[in-house]
Design a protein around this motif. Structure first.
Motif, short mmCIF file in Angstrom:
data_model
loop_
_atom_site.label_atom_id
_atom_site.label_comp_id
_atom_site.label_asym_id
_atom_site.label_seq_id
_atom_site.Cartn_x
_atom_site.Cartn_y
_atom_site.Cartn_z
N SER A 3 -15.61 1.76 -12.27
CA SER A 3 -14.55 2.03 -13.12
C SER A 3 -13.87 2.73 -12.50
O SER A 3 -12.34 3.35 -12.10
N LEU A 4 -14.06 3.41 -10.58
CA LEU A 4 -13.27 4.11 -9.59
C LEU A 4 -12.09 3.36 -9.55
O LEU A 4 -10.75 4.23 -9.69
N ALA A 5 -11.92 2.20 -9.37
CA ALA A 5 -10.61 1.16 -9.84
C ALA A 5 -9.36 2.30 -10.81
O ALA A 5 -8.24 2.21 -10.35
N CYS A 6 -9.66 2.76 -11.98
CA CYS A 6 -8.88 3.32 -12.85
C CYS A 6 -8.74 4.50 -12.17
O CYS A 6 -7.53 5.00 -12.48
N VAL A 7 -8.71 4.97 -11.45
CA VAL A 7 -8.48 6.66 -10.66
C VAL A 7 -7.34 6.46 -10.16
O VAL A 7 -6.65 7.15 -9.96
N PHE A 8 -7.44 4.59 -8.85
CA PHE A 8 -6.07 4.61 -8.13
C PHE A 8 -4.97 4.26 -9.06
O PHE A 8 -4.95 3.64 -9.15
N ALA A 9 -4.19 5.32 -8.37
CA ALA A 9 -2.84 4.60 -9.45
C ALA A 9 -1.54 4.97 -8.65
O ALA A 9 -1.11 6.55 -8.38
N TYR A 10 -0.04 4.23 -8.62
CA TYR A 10 0.47 4.63 -7.13
C TYR A 10 2.11 4.12 -8.13
O TYR A 10 1.56 2.77 -8.44
N SER A 11 2.86 4.12 -7.90
CA SER A 11 3.94 3.38 -8.33
C SER A 11 4.30 2.65 -7.04
O SER A 11 4.28 2.59 -6.05
N ALA A 12 5.42 1.33 -7.66
CA ALA A 12 5.83 0.59 -6.55
C ALA A 12 6.71 1.00 -5.68
O ALA A 12 6.75 0.11 -4.55
N ASP A 13 7.48 2.22 -6.11
CA ASP A 13 7.95 2.51 -4.73
C ASP A 13 7.48 3.70 -3.66
O ASP A 13 8.31 3.78 -2.96
N PHE A 48 -3.86 -3.50 -6.17
CA PHE A 48 -2.94 -2.44 -5.18
C PHE A 48 -1.63 -3.66 -5.93
O PHE A 48 -1.35 -4.03 -5.02
N THR A 49 -0.64 -2.54 -6.05
CA THR A 49 0.59 -2.77 -6.79
C THR A 49 2.05 -2.41 -5.46
O THR A 49 3.04 -3.04 -4.93
N THR A 50 1.08 -0.71 -4.68
CA THR A 50 1.82 -0.72 -3.95
C THR A 50 1.62 -0.83 -2.61
O THR A 50 0.21 -1.83 -2.33
N PRO A 51 2.91 -1.62 -2.17
CA PRO A 51 2.39 -1.55 -0.64
C PRO A 51 1.36 -0.74 -0.18
O PRO A 51 0.84 0.43 0.38
N THR A 52 0.28 -1.62 0.94
CA THR A 52 -0.80 -0.80 1.60
C THR A 52 -1.44 -1.76 3.43
O THR A 52 -1.46 -2.98 2.86
N THR A 53 -1.36 -0.76 3.61
CA THR A 53 -2.32 -0.94 4.93
C THR A 53 -3.44 -0.58 5.03
O THR A 53 -3.94 0.76 5.03
N ILE A 54 -4.34 -1.45 5.43
CA ILE A 54 -6.05 -1.02 5.91
C ILE A 54 -6.22 -0.86 7.21
O ILE A 54 -5.99 -1.83 7.86
N TRP A 55 -6.71 0.19 7.17
CA TRP A 55 -7.11 0.28 9.46
C TRP A 55 -8.43 0.94 9.39
O TRP A 55 -8.38 1.70 8.86
N ILE A 56 -9.09 0.12 9.78
CA ILE A 56 -10.16 -0.03 10.36
C ILE A 56 -10.68 1.12 11.10
O ILE A 56 -9.98 0.76 13.13
N PHE A 57 -11.49 1.91 11.38
CA PHE A 57 -11.13 3.07 13.30
C PHE A 57 -12.18 2.37 13.43
O PHE A 57 -13.51 2.56 13.09
N GLN A 58 -11.79 2.16 14.92
CA GLN A 58 -13.05 1.04 15.78
C GLN A 58 -13.23 2.55 16.89
O GLN A 58 -12.61 3.44 17.25
N HIS A 59 -15.30 2.25 16.59
CA HIS A 59 -15.63 3.38 17.86
C HIS A 59 -16.55 2.90 18.63
O HIS A 59 -17.58 2.22 17.71
#
Length: 232
Positions: A3-13, A48-59
């Protein structure tokens, strides 16, 4: 789906950047974490409907070649540097959002980066990062306190696959003092956040905490881990 998915709410802008900090190096995110983490990431953020980028920190941190746990502290410094260099243009507006996710031992890297950012919050780049931070997630990070010192090694070992036991140089209490120092400093400094759920690597009997499709269970994966979320 948890249910954590319900926590994240963003507008499309708004725009959102998600940064994942794994505890170990690897060729793929599955190698760095586990199948269940990849599934969890998709279940929480995949719609997510919000424009989203995912970055994996490489070490380069690898348990077989790790000289000391101090390298996790150095990796935290590098994470902050890369956040400033890679993402500085993305965190300069009130419409930009940042989500940081630390997986297992990657939580120490993430905590060190935030400790340093808070210490330099009077600098514009660090201030932009902290002000853009909406959610901080720690998945199964060991909680190292002075009152549970006898459990430190077991808690850290629980983050590793059974095929990769801690080498002797890393399996004495003295060797993990730097990780405990990161934990203590992180709890001491004040983030203007609301703690959603406290967690650790201990086994917790909560059937509804995380739900996954069937995969082969790997030691050190997040199926038995709990999650801490800080919200701004």
């Amino acid at each position: 789906v948890w249910s954590l998915a319900c926590v994240f709410a963003y507008s499309a802008d708004r725009t959102c950047s998600i940064v994942v900090i794994p505890g170990f190096s690897g060729k793929t995110l599955v190698d760095q974490t586990c199948n269940h983490f990849v599934e969890w990431l998709g279940s929480v953020f995949g719609k997510f409907t919000t424009p989203t980028t995912i970055w994996i920190f490489q070490h380069p941190l690898n348990i077989e070649h790790l000289a000391s746990w101090d390298e996790y502290s150095y990796a935290g410094e590098n994470l902050l540097h890369q956040l400033k260099e890679k993402c500085i243009d993305e965190y300069s507006s009130e419409d930009d959002s940042l989500i940081l996710i630390g997986h297992k031992l990657g939580g120490f890297i993430l905590k060190k980066a935030l400790i340093d950012a808070d210490r330099k919050a009077h600098h514009p780049h660090e201030r932009d990062i902290l002000e853009s931070l909406d959610y901080l997630l720690m998945l199964g990070d060991p909680h190292l306190h002075r009152d549970n010192q006898s459990d430190w090694i077991n808690l850290i070992s629980g983050c590793l696959p059974s095929t990769k036991p801690l080498p002797p140089r890393l399996s004495v209490d003295q060797s993990v003092q730097c990780l405990q120092a990161i934990s203590s400093k992180f709890e001491d400094f004040r983030l203007n956040s609301r703690l959603f759920q406290i967690s650790g690597t201990g086994k917790v009997k909560r059937k509804s905490a995380l739900k996954f499709r069937r995969h082969e269970k790997k030691d050190g994966c997040i199926r038995s881990a709990t999650v801490a979320v800080r919200m701004w």
